[in-house]
Motif scaffolding. Structure first.
Motif, short mmCIF file in Angstrom:
data_model
loop_
_atom_site.label_atom_id
_atom_site.label_comp_id
_atom_site.label_asym_id
_atom_site.label_seq_id
_atom_site.Cartn_x
_atom_site.Cartn_y
_atom_site.Cartn_z
N GLU A 273 3.93 9.72 -10.19
CA GLU A 273 3.23 9.95 -11.45
C GLU A 273 2.76 11.41 -11.56
O GLU A 273 2.85 12.01 -12.64
CB GLU A 273 2.06 8.98 -11.57
N LYS A 274 2.26 11.94 -10.48
CA LYS A 274 1.83 13.34 -10.51
C LYS A 274 3.03 14.27 -10.72
O LYS A 274 2.94 15.26 -11.46
CB LYS A 274 1.12 13.69 -9.20
N LYS A 275 4.14 13.94 -10.07
CA LYS A 275 5.36 14.73 -10.24
C LYS A 275 5.84 14.65 -11.69
O LYS A 275 6.31 15.68 -12.26
CB LYS A 275 6.44 14.22 -9.29
N GLU A 276 5.78 13.49 -12.30
CA GLU A 276 6.19 13.33 -13.70
C GLU A 276 5.32 14.19 -14.62
O GLU A 276 5.82 14.81 -15.56
CB GLU A 276 6.09 11.85 -14.10
N GLU A 277 4.04 14.18 -14.37
CA GLU A 277 3.13 15.00 -15.19
C GLU A 277 3.50 16.49 -15.08
O GLU A 277 3.50 17.22 -16.08
CB GLU A 277 1.69 14.77 -14.74
N TYR A 278 3.82 16.92 -13.88
CA TYR A 278 4.19 18.33 -13.68
C TYR A 278 5.49 18.67 -14.43
O TYR A 278 5.58 19.70 -15.10
CB TYR A 278 4.36 18.60 -12.18
N LEU A 279 6.50 17.80 -14.31
CA LEU A 279 7.77 18.05 -14.98
C LEU A 279 7.62 18.03 -16.50
O LEU A 279 8.23 18.85 -17.20
CB LEU A 279 8.81 17.01 -14.55
N GLN A 280 6.81 17.10 -17.02
CA GLN A 280 6.60 17.05 -18.47
C GLN A 280 5.91 18.31 -18.96
O GLN A 280 6.25 18.85 -20.03
CB GLN A 280 5.76 15.81 -18.82
N LYS A 281 4.98 18.79 -18.19
CA LYS A 281 4.30 20.04 -18.56
C LYS A 281 5.28 21.21 -18.54
O LYS A 281 5.25 22.09 -19.43
CB LYS A 281 3.15 20.30 -17.59
N LYS A 282 6.18 21.23 -17.56
CA LYS A 282 7.19 22.29 -17.47
C LYS A 282 8.14 22.23 -18.67
O LYS A 282 8.53 23.27 -19.23
CB LYS A 282 7.96 22.14 -16.17
N ILE A 283 8.53 21.02 -19.09
CA ILE A 283 9.41 20.86 -20.25
C ILE A 283 8.71 21.41 -21.50
O ILE A 283 9.33 22.12 -22.33
CB ILE A 283 9.79 19.38 -20.43
N ASP A 284 7.45 21.09 -21.66
CA ASP A 284 6.71 21.56 -22.84
C ASP A 284 6.64 23.09 -22.85
O ASP A 284 6.76 23.73 -23.93
CB ASP A 284 5.30 20.96 -22.83
N GLU A 285 6.48 23.70 -21.71
CA GLU A 285 6.41 25.16 -21.63
C GLU A 285 7.75 25.79 -22.01
O GLU A 285 7.81 26.82 -22.71
CB GLU A 285 6.01 25.58 -20.22
N VAL B 195 0.84 -1.21 0.00
CA VAL B 195 0.00 0.00 0.00
C VAL B 195 0.87 1.25 0.00
O VAL B 195 0.63 2.22 -0.74
CB VAL B 195 -0.95 -0.02 1.22
N THR B 196 1.91 1.24 0.83
CA THR B 196 2.80 2.41 0.91
C THR B 196 3.51 2.67 -0.41
O THR B 196 3.62 3.81 -0.88
CB THR B 196 3.84 2.18 2.02
N LEU B 197 3.98 1.60 -1.05
CA LEU B 197 4.66 1.74 -2.34
C LEU B 197 3.72 2.28 -3.42
O LEU B 197 4.10 3.13 -4.23
CB LEU B 197 5.24 0.39 -2.77
N ARG B 198 2.50 1.81 -3.43
CA ARG B 198 1.55 2.28 -4.44
C ARG B 198 1.20 3.76 -4.21
O ARG B 198 1.03 4.51 -5.18
CB ARG B 198 0.29 1.42 -4.41
N GLN B 199 1.09 4.14 -2.98
CA GLN B 199 0.85 5.57 -2.71
C GLN B 199 2.02 6.43 -3.19
O GLN B 199 1.82 7.50 -3.77
CB GLN B 199 0.64 5.77 -1.21
N GLN B 200 3.24 5.94 -2.97
CA GLN B 200 4.41 6.67 -3.44
C GLN B 200 4.45 6.73 -4.96
O GLN B 200 4.84 7.75 -5.55
CB GLN B 200 5.68 5.97 -2.90
N LEU B 201 4.03 5.65 -5.62
CA LEU B 201 3.99 5.65 -7.08
C LEU B 201 2.99 6.68 -7.62
O LEU B 201 3.25 7.32 -8.64
CB LEU B 201 3.61 4.24 -7.59
N GLN B 202 1.89 6.83 -6.95
CA GLN B 202 0.91 7.83 -7.37
C GLN B 202 1.50 9.24 -7.27
O GLN B 202 1.30 10.08 -8.17
CB GLN B 202 -0.35 7.73 -6.50
N MET B 203 2.25 9.49 -6.22
CA MET B 203 2.90 10.80 -6.08
C MET B 203 3.93 11.03 -7.17
O MET B 203 4.05 12.13 -7.73
CB MET B 203 3.56 10.90 -4.70
#
Length: 217
Positions: free
Chosen positions: A34-46, A24-32
């Motif tokens: 994934e959200k961080k990856e989405e933010y960084l990818q958006k920043k790269i595109d900008e 459960v702890t690992l899956r929660q960390q994975l969700q975080m």
């Protein structure tokens, strides 16, 4: 509180529950992540969009945007590597937990088989089968004895029975030899005589007709 106290001092914990908590702890960390990856990818595109917009009019701004893009891409790559490691741990834990549950089920099945066979042995099985065979043989002997004594007290001439059987056999052979060609016996009497007389008259009449036909020619 007592459970936390025991856990702090290395008390015994349920391995199954511990594995579930870790997953459960690992899956929660994975969700975080994934959200961080989405933010960084958006920043790269900008940053790419900004560098493209200033590539002709303001090269300094465009160059700084590209530098920030490179730094963000490196951070994103490290984050992706971390996510990969966490996913591997989740898969390993799930596989280990699944194997542990299978082993526990197999252990219970083995214990159940031991309980079932605990009071059995090859000697006991052989003894039981021998007793069954002995009782079956006894039952057959009793049935045979009962059936063989059903004519007790009845006087029967065995020679007479043999002769009667021989007569029946001879009659059966005679019937087979005769087949359907058994002559029919007609007793002598008026009806029989009348039949003969009618046959003679018919014969005379036939001869007379032949004579008349010969004269007419």
């Amino acid at each position: 509180m007592m459970a936390g106290f025991m856990s702090y001092f290395g008390g015994r914990r349920d391995p199954k529950q511990s594995s579930r908590d870790a997953i459960v702890t690992l899956r929660q960390q994975l969700q975080m992540i994934e959200k961080k990856e989405e933010y960084l990818q958006k920043k790269i595109d900008e940053e790419v969009k900004k560098a493209r917009a200033n590539a002709v009019t303001n090269k300094a701004v465009a160059t700084n945007a590209l530098r920030r893009k490179k730094v963000t891409e490196q951070e994103l790559e490290r984050l992706q590597n971390t996510r990969f490691q966490l996913e591997m741990q989740v898969n390993t834990l799930e596989s280990a937990s699944f194997n542990a549950e299978n082993m526990a089920a197999m252990k219970k099945a083995s214990a159940a088989l031991k309980d079932i066979h605990g009071k059995l042995s090859i000697d006991k099985v052989d003894q039981t089968m021998a007793e069954i065979q002995e009782q079956t043989q006894l039952a057959n002997e009793v049935s045979e004895a009962i059936s063989s004594n059903q004519f007790v007290g009845v006087e029967i001439d065995e020679d007479e029975l043999k002769q009667e059987l021989a007569d029946l056999e001879q009659d059966e052979l005679n019937d087979k030899l005769m087949g359907d060609h058994v002559p029919v016996h007609h007793p002598a009497g008026p009806s029989r005589i009348e039949d003969k007389r009618q046959a003679v008259e018919d014969d005379e009449e036939a001869q007379l007709k032949e004579l008349q036909a010969a004269l007419a020619m």
